[in-house]
Design a protein around this motif. Structure first.
Motif: not given
Length: 212
Positions: A180-205
């Motif tokens: 989630g913090n690398g490559g062409a797709m990133r998993i982000l916490v809405s409204g925050t800065q960063g390069t993505g979440e390496a370990a997203p919480l399963a039940a969090s949007p």
């Protein structure tokens, strides 16, 4: 004299087998539902870039960035300050400003017959949504703002909001590198800065963005 009788070992074994089969069926059903949701979400990341480039191929300009859409589609031209026909989609990915390129992109795609949905920018059905009810949007990597532009490997980014971490991780594995913090797709916490979440919480949007 009343005598209480319990279950025999065979009867208990049968009950346990039935319970096990029911539990396995429920778990399999949940897995199928989850896979169906991920496939539906993945279709947005596959199809929308295809619509985007099909429009460019037909009109030699990008949807939203087409400042002559009124002339050849009967659509709206972007007029926001600083937004020019320059090969980049300007405006926030989730813009509600009716004169932004990122907002008008959807109208242009729909009027061209490439995407489905309302073409009236005042309609309550105009804003595109993913299968989870989260918002969809396209903008330039520079205009995204949530992550450094250099994070992405191409000029434009498709974002899909309100995706649970368990689905986001599956999406990343299916369409990118699984990180989630690398490559062409990133998993982000809405409204925050960063390069993505390496370990997203399963039940969090999360907000999932992919460059294309």
């Amino acid at each position: 004299m009343n005598r209480q009788q319990g279950f025999s070992l065979i009867e208990l074994a049968i009950v346990l087998v039935i319970a096990g089969l029911l539990l396995a069926g429920v778990m399999r059903g949940q897995e199928l539902i989850a896979n169906a949701k991920v496939k539906s979400l993945a279709s947005d990341f596959r199809n929308i870039p295809a619509y985007f480039y099909a429009y460019q191929d037909r009109f030699r300009v990008l949807p939203g960035d087409d400042h002559a859409a009124l002339a050849h589609l009967g659509g709206n031209n972007a007029t926001s300050t600083g937004q020019q026909q320059d090969g980049l989609i300007q405006g926030a990915w989730n813009s509600d400003t009716a004169t932004d390129e990122s907002f008008l992109l959807w109208q242009h795609l729909r009027l061209a017959g490439l995407a489905s949905g309302a073409t009236d920018i005042k309609s309550t059905q105009y804003i595109p949504r993913n299968s989870e009810g989260g918002r969809l949007g396209v903008t330039s990597a520079v205009a995204l703002g949530a992550v450094p532009a250099a994070t992405f490997n191409s000029a434009h980014v498709l974002c899909s909001d309100g995706i649970l971490g368990r689905y986001a991780t599956q999406l990343d594995t299916m369409l990118d590198d699984g990180a989630g913090n690398g490559g062409a797709m990133r998993i982000l916490v809405s409204g925050t800065q960063g390069t993505g979440e390496a370990a997203p919480l399963a039940a969090s949007p999360y907000l999932v963005c992919m460059s294309f």
